[in-house]
Design a protein around this motif. Structure first.
Motif, PDB file in Angstrom:
ATOM      1  N   SER A  45      10.753   1.265  49.740  1.00 48.61           N
ATOM      2  CA  SER A  45      10.337   2.543  49.616  1.00 48.61           C
ATOM      3  C   SER A  45      11.377   3.588  49.269  1.00 48.61           C
ATOM      4  CB  SER A  45       9.841   2.839  51.059  1.00 48.61           C
ATOM      5  OG  SER A  45       9.811   4.355  51.566  1.00 48.61           O
ATOM      6  N   GLN A  46      10.900   4.673  48.441  1.00 46.28           N
ATOM      7  CA  GLN A  46      11.859   5.381  47.918  1.00 46.28           C
ATOM      8  C   GLN A  46      12.108   6.435  49.085  1.00 46.28           C
ATOM      9  OE1 GLN A  46      10.400   8.052  45.117  1.00 46.28           O
ATOM     10  NE2 GLN A  46      12.365   9.233  44.769  1.00 46.28           N
ATOM     11  N   LYS A  47      11.435   6.810  50.182  1.00 47.17           N
ATOM     12  CA  LYS A  47      11.665   7.373  51.259  1.00 47.17           C
ATOM     13  C   LYS A  47      12.587   6.851  52.127  1.00 47.17           C
ATOM     14  CE  LYS A  47       9.654   9.923  55.303  1.00 47.17           C
ATOM     15  NZ  LYS A  47       8.391  10.042  55.932  1.00 47.17           N
ATOM     16  N   ALA A  48      12.621   5.632  52.234  1.00 46.07           N
ATOM     17  CA  ALA A  48      13.613   4.914  52.976  1.00 46.07           C
ATOM     18  C   ALA A  48      14.869   4.808  52.395  1.00 46.07           C
ATOM     19  CB  ALA A  48      13.174   3.242  53.264  1.00 46.07           C
ATOM     20  N   ARG A  49      14.876   4.478  50.952  1.00 47.17           N
ATOM     21  CA  ARG A  49      16.074   4.537  50.399  1.00 47.17           C
ATOM     22  C   ARG A  49      16.836   6.099  50.426  1.00 47.17           C
ATOM     23  NH1 ARG A  49      13.056   1.992  46.121  1.00 47.17           N
ATOM     24  NH2 ARG A  49      13.046   4.027  44.807  1.00 47.17           N
ATOM     25  N   VAL A  66      38.213   4.591  63.058  1.00 49.63           N
ATOM     26  CA  VAL A  66      37.020   5.155  63.337  1.00 49.63           C
ATOM     27  C   VAL A  66      36.169   5.148  62.054  1.00 49.63           C
ATOM     28  CG1 VAL A  66      35.494   6.934  64.120  1.00 49.63           C
ATOM     29  CG2 VAL A  66      37.691   6.349  65.479  1.00 49.63           C
ATOM     30  N   LEU A  67      36.786   5.463  60.736  1.00 47.79           N
ATOM     31  CA  LEU A  67      36.008   5.763  59.682  1.00 47.79           C
ATOM     32  C   LEU A  67      35.689   4.200  59.091  1.00 47.79           C
ATOM     33  CD1 LEU A  67      37.940   8.340  57.628  1.00 47.79           C
ATOM     34  CD2 LEU A  67      35.852   8.606  58.970  1.00 47.79           C
ATOM     35  N   LEU A  68      36.514   3.176  59.503  1.00 49.00           N
ATOM     36  CA  LEU A  68      36.245   1.942  59.085  1.00 49.00           C
ATOM     37  C   LEU A  68      35.187   1.227  60.149  1.00 49.00           C
ATOM     38  CD1 LEU A  68      36.819  -0.965  57.644  1.00 49.00           C
ATOM     39  CD2 LEU A  68      38.666  -1.058  59.660  1.00 49.00           C
ATOM     40  N   ALA A  69      35.238   1.548  61.152  1.00 46.43           N
ATOM     41  CA  ALA A  69      34.250   1.535  62.079  1.00 46.43           C
ATOM     42  C   ALA A  69      32.688   1.969  61.799  1.00 46.43           C
ATOM     43  CB  ALA A  69      34.725   1.744  63.595  1.00 46.43           C
ATOM     44  N   MET A  70      32.828   3.125  61.357  1.00 45.82           N
ATOM     45  CA  MET A  70      31.590   3.809  61.112  1.00 45.82           C
ATOM     46  C   MET A  70      30.903   3.315  59.727  1.00 45.82           C
ATOM     47  SD  MET A  70      32.638   7.835  61.548  1.00 45.82           S
ATOM     48  CE  MET A  70      30.859   8.424  61.108  1.00 45.82           C
ATOM     49  N   SER A  71      31.875   2.578  58.881  1.00 46.40           N
ATOM     50  CA  SER A  71      31.333   1.954  57.722  1.00 46.40           C
ATOM     51  C   SER A  71      30.785   0.681  58.231  1.00 46.40           C
ATOM     52  CB  SER A  71      32.184   1.598  56.663  1.00 46.40           C
ATOM     53  OG  SER A  71      33.245   1.086  57.070  1.00 46.40           O
ATOM     54  N   PHE A  72      31.351   0.036  59.036  1.00 43.15           N
ATOM     55  CA  PHE A  72      30.687  -1.405  59.637  1.00 43.15           C
ATOM     56  C   PHE A  72      29.384  -1.046  60.370  1.00 43.15           C
ATOM     57  CE2 PHE A  72      30.536  -4.338  63.087  1.00 43.15           C
ATOM     58  CZ  PHE A  72      30.085  -5.614  62.583  1.00 43.15           C
ATOM     59  N   ASP A  73      29.309   0.007  60.909  1.00 44.15           N
ATOM     60  CA  ASP A  73      28.152   0.483  61.788  1.00 44.15           C
ATOM     61  C   ASP A  73      26.808   0.576  60.918  1.00 44.15           C
ATOM     62  OD1 ASP A  73      26.574   2.071  64.151  1.00 44.15           O
ATOM     63  OD2 ASP A  73      26.593   3.237  62.379  1.00 44.15           O
ATOM     64  N   ARG A  74      27.201   1.289  59.702  1.00 43.37           N
ATOM     65  CA  ARG A  74      26.353   1.753  58.801  1.00 43.37           C
ATOM     66  C   ARG A  74      25.749   0.137  58.051  1.00 43.37           C
ATOM     67  NH1 ARG A  74      22.877   4.357  60.122  1.00 43.37           N
ATOM     68  NH2 ARG A  74      23.819   3.664  62.037  1.00 43.37           N
ATOM     69  N   TYR A  75      26.854  -0.763  57.807  1.00 38.86           N
ATOM     70  CA  TYR A  75      26.352  -1.941  57.156  1.00 38.86           C
ATOM     71  C   TYR A  75      25.449  -2.651  58.035  1.00 38.86           C
ATOM     72  CZ  TYR A  75      27.156  -6.719  55.825  1.00 38.86           C
ATOM     73  OH  TYR A  75      26.855  -8.080  55.608  1.00 38.86           O
ATOM     74  N   TYR A 100      30.312  -0.257  52.141  1.00 40.10           N
ATOM     75  CA  TYR A 100      29.525   0.962  51.439  1.00 40.10           C
ATOM     76  C   TYR A 100      28.910   0.168  50.113  1.00 40.10           C
ATOM     77  CZ  TYR A 100      30.203   4.336  54.961  1.00 40.10           C
ATOM     78  OH  TYR A 100      30.290   4.970  55.909  1.00 40.10           O
ATOM     79  N   GLY A 101      29.562  -0.758  49.441  1.00 39.84           N
ATOM     80  CA  GLY A 101      29.106  -1.458  48.234  1.00 39.84           C
ATOM     81  C   GLY A 101      27.977  -2.286  48.687  1.00 39.84           C
ATOM     82  N   MET A 102      28.132  -3.113  49.754  1.00 39.38           N
ATOM     83  CA  MET A 102      27.014  -3.780  50.210  1.00 39.38           C
ATOM     84  C   MET A 102      25.693  -3.138  50.936  1.00 39.38           C
ATOM     85  SD  MET A 102      28.044  -6.972  49.873  1.00 39.38           S
ATOM     86  CE  MET A 102      26.942  -7.781  50.780  1.00 39.38           C
ATOM     87  N   ILE A 103      26.197  -1.894  51.244  1.00 37.65           N
ATOM     88  CA  ILE A 103      25.121  -0.982  51.655  1.00 37.65           C
ATOM     89  C   ILE A 103      24.267  -0.362  50.265  1.00 37.65           C
ATOM     90  CG2 ILE A 103      24.592   1.365  52.815  1.00 37.65           C
ATOM     91  CD1 ILE A 103      26.997   0.689  54.694  1.00 37.65           C
ATOM     92  N   LEU A 104      25.111   0.091  49.433  1.00 35.89           N
ATOM     93  CA  LEU A 104      24.380   0.386  48.122  1.00 35.89           C
ATOM     94  C   LEU A 104      23.303  -0.677  47.561  1.00 35.89           C
ATOM     95  CD1 LEU A 104      23.975   2.823  46.433  1.00 35.89           C
ATOM     96  CD2 LEU A 104      26.053   1.876  44.956  1.00 35.89           C
ATOM     97  N   ARG A 105      24.083  -1.617  47.460  1.00 37.16           N
ATOM     98  CA  ARG A 105      23.128  -2.704  47.085  1.00 37.16           C
ATOM     99  C   ARG A 105      22.079  -3.288  47.816  1.00 37.16           C
ATOM    100  NH1 ARG A 105      25.023  -9.177  46.450  1.00 37.16           N
ATOM    101  NH2 ARG A 105      24.814  -9.012  48.744  1.00 37.16           N
ATOM    102  N   SER A 106      22.030  -3.177  49.099  1.00 39.92           N
ATOM    103  CA  SER A 106      20.816  -3.435  50.015  1.00 39.92           C
ATOM    104  C   SER A 106      19.957  -2.232  49.986  1.00 39.92           C
ATOM    105  CB  SER A 106      21.297  -3.493  51.460  1.00 39.92           C
ATOM    106  OG  SER A 106      22.113  -4.650  51.583  1.00 39.92           O
ATOM    107  N   VAL A 107      20.224  -0.843  49.956  1.00 39.68           N
ATOM    108  CA  VAL A 107      19.553   0.386  49.604  1.00 39.68           C
ATOM    109  C   VAL A 107      18.698   0.360  48.499  1.00 39.68           C
ATOM    110  CG1 VAL A 107      19.528   2.901  49.461  1.00 39.68           C
ATOM    111  CG2 VAL A 107      20.886   1.912  51.046  1.00 39.68           C
ATOM    112  N   ALA A 132      18.400   6.469  54.064  1.00 39.56           N
ATOM    113  CA  ALA A 132      19.668   5.515  54.145  1.00 39.56           C
ATOM    114  C   ALA A 132      20.719   6.156  53.300  1.00 39.56           C
ATOM    115  CB  ALA A 132      19.326   3.947  53.493  1.00 39.56           C
ATOM    116  N   LEU A 133      20.374   6.773  52.126  1.00 38.44           N
ATOM    117  CA  LEU A 133      21.549   7.390  51.173  1.00 38.44           C
ATOM    118  C   LEU A 133      22.006   8.832  51.962  1.00 38.44           C
ATOM    119  CD1 LEU A 133      20.358   6.697  47.742  1.00 38.44           C
ATOM    120  CD2 LEU A 133      21.900   5.689  48.834  1.00 38.44           C
TER     121      LEU A 133
END
Length: 331
Positions: A232-236, A116-125, A220-227, A239-240
């Motif tokens: 917008s700082q507010k959007a960053r 489920v934690l893996l699926a959640m990371s995929f969801d956020r990605y 989460y590495g790909m997410i961090l790069r995209s963020v 997301a974080l």
């Protein structure tokens, strides 16, 4: 040993000692475990109710959070009531079948939570890196399918291990120096070579945890790069903040699990009660922390819980007014 003798021997119950060396403190030690269990029940049940009743939370991310809540409730209920029975009432006996059923639930849902934690990371990605495709990739029905797949994977890898363990003859002492039927503590009681089951469990644990953690780290590495590329700082920050709660749960789960596993495999000169306490807290503290982490870090969950509490308070006030009116009419 003959098959008949093995069967007769294996039908005898095991004896859980609780926390070896600290038996005199069992009543006092029961207080934090009882507290964590109550908070876990209240917190996870509240999260489930909020997601169930608040339509704005009927989204894949919150369904995954609900799955974690169900897993946490299963963890706690599989371990803590029996543990408190030992601490309070000295109910140390546990049937042979019941011991392995408890073990099956603990290890199966450990694997399920990792999935489920893996699926959640995929969801956020998908939500952050491919937001336009999110509604078509992660539908509600597909989210349920992912949860069922995680459950099937956990049960599928644990069923062979349970078969291997229950087929071993347990003709040594029936005393398990633990608060629950911990895998390695039970295997040590077998009077046959458990190398096959040990190899299987080690291989499965390494593959599951290793594979899941690699994909989670990549996501989460790909997410961090995209963020970091968001204008917008507010959007960053938004997301974080959303991912921060997920990462907190992941760290608690994997670090606690690895620490518990390695302390059981290698004592490092620690006293037995330290190893048992670490294993006990690993199964009881994260189920309490997870709903608190989501409640603190996720605004949508907070709003859903407050709305639920407001509805309950409104129902209570309405019932009180109705009772008062009935009483006045009765006069």
């Amino acid at each position: 040993m003959s098959t008949a003798n093995r069967s007769n021997t294996n039908s005898s119950p095991f004896l859980l000692t609780g926390i070896p060396g600290l038996e005199a403190l069992h009543v006092w030690l029961s207080i934090p475990f009882c507290f964590t269990y109550i908070i876990s029940l209240l917190g996870n049940s509240t999260v489930l109710l909020a997601v169930r009743l608040e339509k704005s939370l009927h989204e894949p991310m919150y369904y995954f959070i609900s799955m974690l809540a169900v897993i946490d409730l299963t963890f706690s209920t599989a371990v803590v009531p029996k543990m408190l029975g030992i601490f309070w009432l000295d109910l140390k006996d546990i049937g042979f079948e019941a011991c392995f059923v408890q073990m099956f639930f603990i290890h199966t849902f450990t694997a399920v939570e990792s999935g489920v934690l893996l699926a959640m990371s995929f969801d956020r990605y998908i939500a952050i890196c491919k937001p336009l495709r999110y509604p078509t990739i992660l539908t509600n029905s597909r989210t349920v399918q992912i949860g069922l797949l995680a459950l099937a994977r956990g049960a599928g890898v644990m069923a062979p291990l349970m078969h291997l363990l229950t087929s071993l003859p347990y003709c040594k002492t029936r005393v398990i120096p633990h608060s629950y039927c911990e895998h390695m503590a039970v295997v040590e009681l077998a009077c046959a070579d458990p190398s096959v089951s040990n190899l299987y469990s080690l291989t499965v644990a390494t593959l599951l945890v290793g594979t899941d953690s690699v994909f989670i780290t990549f996501s989460y590495g790909m997410i961090l790069r995209s963020v970091m590329r968001l204008p917008s700082q507010k959007a960053r920050l938004k997301a974080l903040r959303t991912c921060g709660s997920h990462i907190s749960v992941i760290l608690v789960f994997y670090i606690g699990g690895l620490l518990s596993m390695y302390l059981q495999m290698f004592s490092f000169g620690l006293a037995p009660h330290v190893q048992v306490l670490v294993a006990d807290f690993y199964l009881t503290v994260p189920p309490m922390l997870n709903p608190l982490i989501y409640g603190i870090k996720m605004k949508q969950i907070q709003e859903g819980i407050f709305k639920l509490l407001g509805q309950l308070a409104g129902l209570t006030v309405s019932q009180a007014d109705k009772d008062r009116s009935d009483a006045e009419r009765g006069r």
